[in-house]
Scaffold this active site. Sequence first.
Site, mmCIF file in Angstrom:
data_model
loop_
_atom_site.group_PDB
_atom_site.id
_atom_site.type_symbol
_atom_site.label_atom_id
_atom_site.label_comp_id
_atom_site.label_asym_id
_atom_site.label_seq_id
_atom_site.Cartn_x
_atom_site.Cartn_y
_atom_site.Cartn_z
ATOM 1 N N VAL A 72 -5.856 5.112 -5.196
ATOM 2 C CA VAL A 72 -4.710 4.369 -4.663
ATOM 3 C C VAL A 72 -4.902 2.879 -4.885
ATOM 4 C CG1 VAL A 72 -3.528 3.731 -2.506
ATOM 5 C CG2 VAL A 72 -4.240 6.100 -2.878
ATOM 6 N N CYS A 73 -3.833 2.194 -5.315
ATOM 7 C CA CYS A 73 -3.852 0.728 -5.325
ATOM 8 C C CYS A 73 -2.487 0.222 -4.885
ATOM 9 C CB CYS A 73 -4.251 0.187 -6.692
ATOM 10 S SG CYS A 73 -2.999 0.398 -7.942
ATOM 11 N N ALA A 74 -2.225 -1.069 -5.061
ATOM 12 C CA ALA A 74 -0.989 -1.643 -4.530
ATOM 13 C C ALA A 74 0.245 -1.137 -5.264
ATOM 14 C CB ALA A 74 -1.054 -3.169 -4.584
ATOM 15 N N MET A 100 0.898 1.760 -3.169
ATOM 16 C CA MET A 100 1.243 1.611 -1.748
ATOM 17 C C MET A 100 2.699 1.162 -1.576
ATOM 18 S SD MET A 100 -1.221 2.649 0.137
ATOM 19 C CE MET A 100 -1.060 2.004 1.813
#
Lengths: 373, 75
Positions: A72-74, A100
């Site tokens: 997961v990242c932004a 996200m």
Amino acid sequence: MSVKAMTAAQVARKVIDNEPLFILDVRNGDAFADWKIEGGNIQYLNIPYFDLLDGVEEVIDQLPKDRDILVVCAKEGSSIMVADMLADEGVETAYLSGGMKAWSEHLEPVKVGDLKDGGELYQFVRIGKGCLSYMAISGGEAAVIDATRMTDVFLNFAQEKGAAIKHVFDSHLHADHISGGRQIAQATGATYYLPPADAEEVVFDYTPLEGGFDAAFGSSKVEALYSPGHTIGSTSFIVDDQYLMTGDILFIDSIGRPDLAGLAEDWVGDLRESLYSRYQALANELVVLPAHFMIMEELNEDGSVAKKLGDLFKENHGLNIEDEQEFRDMVTKNLPPQPNAYQDIRKTNMGKITPEEEMQREMEIGPNRCAVR
Amino acid sequence: MNADKVLDAKGLACPMPIVKTRKEMKDMDSGQVLEIQATDKGASADLTAWAKSGGHELLEQQVDGDVLKFWIKKG
């Protein structure tokens, strides 16, 4: 080895079904500490992507072999890079499609109950941010409450259900998320209602929502109950004498905070009266449907956030503080940090500023933080 | 602010601003300053955290319209 995308909808299902998941969150430490994907059966590892540019070998030992791994990242770019690097080392993972940002915007519609004559009530769970919106449908007409800015979801849902949206309400001027109410009303020709006490600085036309007002849709009706305290205009809704939408006044495991418009000391008395007098006078059988949840424990097994008012009077700490001074201290001191960009969000909801969509996304990053516990 | 080198990372999405910054820094000497220009909003928090974890010093940060500018001194 392949790198798969997992959508926010798929992750939401896993969270609601309490399935095991391992999240390798490659955002920087501050972002992770502030806000992450929450779930009862999730394990985490946070290593920023920029610490993995030389290789992922050191991470592999820390990854489980017996559960799915989600990177997961932004926005997704860095998670794809890390997932690719892991794939080169023979480790199969998926990345969160849209990152996200997509997680923050995903809405999961959950049916919370039936209305008379075949009507239905749906809750839209914004699982990544904890916002809850509602659509009540009866006889081909619908009422929408506290809609978020992902207006297509509401418009498409009404269309699928063959319902025309007639009434759009905001329980108060929101400070944690951008309302989609005005846009939905414009797109459908519905009436947009706002409590006038919250709308003094609003620069667009709206229909004042006063306590005691009611609006019909199909065979059902929504009644407005003035319940100030989170804001001076905060209004609750009662649908068919069965459901109580409490806005940001009462949550399942907490109560509203009175400070987001800067007037904690002034409004704490109103909050006390709404919770301890106005709500006390209502039927215990009403099902409370709040505008937010703060922790995953507030979700029922089916993913809905709902509980009978009588149960909340027994179990919710914020409804059980007899001493008025103690109550006053709890809701005005030691408040949690304010939501990200809450001043600009309020201005956007007043129509004073109109940020581009990308900017609106940035403003809404993070948890909602509308409660005190 | 004076810089020994300027990196144009405008229009690049995460992770590229950091990947490019890191590559430029490798070719620089300790104490030299790199100016980075980026448009990705996430670059602000990430460059700050990256500089810290790599022992570099973020000297200054400015916003010029849509462009974010950073000056980082190699550690």
